[in-house]
Design an enzyme around this catalytic site. Structure first.
Site, PDB file in Angstrom:
ATOM      1  N   ASP A 362     -15.641  13.743  73.019  1.00 34.89           N
ATOM      2  CA  ASP A 362     -15.275  14.413  71.768  1.00 34.89           C
ATOM      3  C   ASP A 362     -14.586  15.755  72.001  1.00 34.89           C
ATOM      4  O   ASP A 362     -15.072  16.812  71.578  1.00 34.89           O
ATOM      5  CB  ASP A 362     -16.518  14.624  70.904  1.00 34.89           C
ATOM      6  CG  ASP A 362     -17.282  13.342  70.641  1.00 34.89           C
ATOM      7  OD1 ASP A 362     -16.637  12.282  70.542  1.00 34.89           O
ATOM      8  OD2 ASP A 362     -18.518  13.395  70.534  1.00 34.89           O
ATOM      9  N   GLU A 531     -13.658   7.565  61.992  1.00 33.65           N
ATOM     10  CA  GLU A 531     -14.187   8.916  62.234  1.00 33.65           C
ATOM     11  C   GLU A 531     -13.126   9.727  62.979  1.00 33.65           C
ATOM     12  O   GLU A 531     -11.978   9.307  63.110  1.00 33.65           O
ATOM     13  CB  GLU A 531     -15.486   8.851  63.049  1.00 33.65           C
ATOM     14  CG  GLU A 531     -15.348   8.171  64.408  1.00 33.65           C
ATOM     15  CD  GLU A 531     -16.682   7.984  65.110  1.00 33.65           C
ATOM     16  OE1 GLU A 531     -17.717   8.393  64.563  1.00 33.65           O
ATOM     17  OE2 GLU A 531     -16.682   7.419  66.220  1.00 33.65           O
TER      18      GLU A 531
END
Length: 638
Positions: A362, A531
């Site tokens: 991430d 997402e």
């Protein structure tokens, strides 16, 4: 006392005790061993592991051999490696030259001798006692478990080992001084010590004027039948003997069915305490006992924590510089041993993944002056079966090749309200001299931490979440409020985007810690959002990139306004290798654009829950469309 006399006295004491090579700032340990849990020929190979505390160990080179037995031995196998730090901070190893997988246990006449100046490059020699000294050793059956020690009086290295002849069941220790280049012996080995009932696997350590020889011994009855075995000790004031045998057993298992061998003793770096470790070879374990005087040992055993299955080996202390050198060669050294005096870890990215010493995911990146700051999530370790993430990581670079990792800048426990305990994806934004880190916590919401500089320290700015599932009005699942992404427009207006399955966005107030106005939902034709939203701007066009589908790909859309309407443009990059998820950051740095993402490419334990950050170039077509991202192993270092 003048300085010259004092210096001479110090040197004399060091020479007598043989400790001048140990007068270093050791902060870690190196374990040389061979494997007990590998198939066939791969067991009898030389391997290394490193520890910061001598309890928690990590194998180097993914537990693959650091040298091939085919290259260094006559038989194609080595056992019982013993490593020694020399008097000039050079290094010596000896090992049994034996390939039981190929030749069985019937006969081995030799040992392997190795020398290095740096722990990573080794010169090796083979010593075959049967061929080199036929008059004395023509009837030799075994030459087992060699070890070496520096004799400060003779100023030479003594090599000692267990010998058994075909005509005699007795196992005795023989020894000889190594020649100057540590490639053989000065003379024919002679008997060094003969225990009453025989002995193998000797290890000598010096303390307070006494040499302590630990070995596996036994007790026999009047008929010569062995009735007991375990770790015993003999002592002497000289390496030449005579040795005084103690008939007491030291190891915890001497009166139990469990058998042990391969005893090895080393001193802890930071205290006056010694570790006596041994191989529980029939049980596949490695345990140890402690002592402060080498006579009295703790009565309970302790176990090493490790990611490998060692057999008979040995340990030395190492410096951080040496640990770094080992890591550059083979990888696997614990991160804490690779940091400098300020807690910084310097490393070079040689391709993708760019970070290989830990699992990262991430990514989010910002640029400040000539430095790119990379913030990532931290998958706890390899081989996970779920998302175990407890803190975040921070890295920086000025050239995209040489990187610095900083001490942990933010932990999930820094947010007292984050009861989920999950440190999910985040995004950092500079605003008016402050740095705001927006983080997600799975089910308990999105929070904000603040710092005065990009490396922190960061502190919770609100004491509560900025956004929760209650703000995700179109969602019903518990992890809807994740993956914040910040974008500050040219007019100075900050925006926040976030979500899972549904994409939400809102204005932020100038203080960056309050929502300004209504929360809205992003929708447009072709928008299949999973997402990981990210917004950037290029030539007056707004780009919304995001993860789509599952396993996830990265798609993108373009608009003339931050709020849209957006036009779907297609898939930007395909499924990242060995990972069901992906999460991108796009940043311009020194005239080039970069696509930063994660995959599961670290072998052998990478995967969907043990991910790794990568970087590849990002390019635009003339019409502003982004060229498909080509994920590479070379990365940007071509």
């Amino acid at each position: 006392m003048n300085k010259l006399i004092f210096k001479l006295l110090v040197l004399t004491v060091l020479s007598v005790t043989g400790t001048n090579a140990q007068n270093n700032n050791f902060e870690g340990y190196l374990f040389a061993y061979f494997e007990g849990n590998k198939a066939g020929y791969s067991q009898e190979q030389l391997r290394f592991a490193v520890s910061e505390d001598a309890i928690n160990w990590q194998a180097l080179n993914n537990n693959a051999p650091i040298l091939s037995s085919d290259d260094i031995s006559a038989t194609g196998g080595i056992r019982d490696p013993h490593i020694l730090r020399g008097e000039n901070n050079d290094f010596y190893m000896v090992a049994t030259d034996m390939n039981t997988q190929k030749n069985g246990w019937g006969h081995n006449p030799g040992i392997v001798m190795l020398k290095s100046d740096n722990l990573t490059d080794w010169k090796s020699s083979i010593v075959d006692l049967e061929k080199s000294y036929p008059e004395k050793f023509k009837d030799i059956q075994w030459v087992w478990a060699p070890q070496s020690i520096y004799d400060s009086k003779a100023k030479k290295y003594l090599v000692y080992f267990t010998v058994k002849f075909k005509y005699n069941k007795k196992l005795d220790f023989y020894s000889s001084y190594a020649n100057k280049d540590f490639s053989g012996f000065e003379s024919v080995p002679t008997l060094m010590y003969s225990a009453k009932d025989g002995a193998i696997d000797g290890d000598i350590i010096y303390k307070d004027g006494t040499y302590h020889l630990f070995y596996k011994g036994n007790t026999k009855d009047k008929n010569g039948r062995e009735v007991k075995n375990g770790i015993k000790q003999a002592t002497s004031t000289s390496l030449q003997g005579p040795w005084r045998e103690s008939f007491d057993y030291i190891d915890f298992y001497a009166d139990k069915p469990t058998v042990v061998e391969g005893s090895s003793v080393f001193k802890l770096n930071d205290k006056d305490e010694y570790i006596l470790m041994y191989d529980l070879y029939s049980d596949g374990r490695y345990e140890f006992q402690r002592s402060k005087d080498l006579y009295n040992f703790t009565t309970k055993t302790e176990s090493f924590i490790k990611n490998f299955s060692p057999r008979h080996g040995s340990v030395i202390g190492i410096t951080k510089k040496e640990a770094s050198r080992l890591n550059e060669k083979w990888g696997g050294v614990p991160f804490t041993l690779l940091t400098d005096e300020n807690g910084l870890y310097h490393f070079k990215a040689t391709g993708n993944p760019i970070i290989t010493h830990k699992y990262t995911a991430d990514p989010a990146a910002i640029v400040k002056n000539d430095t790119l700051w990379l913030y990532t999530g931290h998958d706890f370790k390899g081989g996970q079966r779920g998302y175990k993430m407890k803190d975040w990581c921070l890295f920086s670079t000025t050239d995209m090749q040489n990187w610095i990792e900083y001490p942990v800048p933010l932990k999930i426990t820094d947010f007292t309200w984050a009861t989920s305990g999950d440190a999910y994806a985040g995004h950092v934004q500079e605003w008016k001299g402050k740095y705001y880190w927006y983080i997600s916590t799975n089910s308990t919401g999105i929070g904000v931490a603040i710092a005065d500089n990009p490396k922190g320290p960061f502190k919770d700015a609100l004491g509560k979440p900025l956004l929760t599932n209650n703000d995700c009005f179109a969602s019903t699942h518990s992890w809807a409020c994740i993956d914040p992404a910040i974008f500050v427009d040219d007019d100075g207006q900050p925006w926040i985007f976030w979500g899972n399955r549904q994409c939400y966005y809102a204005r932020l107030k100038d203080n960056m810690i309050e929502i300004d106005g209504d929360i809205k939902q992003m929708n447009f034709e072709g928008f299949e959002f999973t997402e990981a939203p990210w917004v950037h701007k290029y030539k007056n066009k707004y780009y919304l990139t995001y993860a789509t589908g599952f396993p996830e790909k990265i798609a993108y859309a373009m608009a003339d306004n931050i709020e849209g309407p957006y036009e779907y443009k297609g898939i930007l990059n395909e499924i990242a290798g060995n990972s069901n998820t992906n999460h991108q950051a796009i940043v311009d740095f020194k005239g080039k654009s970069y696509f930063i993402y994660h995959n599961g490419a670290i072998q052998t334990d990478g995967g969907s829950y043990s991910r790794s950050v990568c970087i590849d170039k990002l390019e635009y077509n003339r019409n502003g469309a982004i060229k498909p991202i080509i994920m590479t192993t070379n990365g940007i270092n071509k």
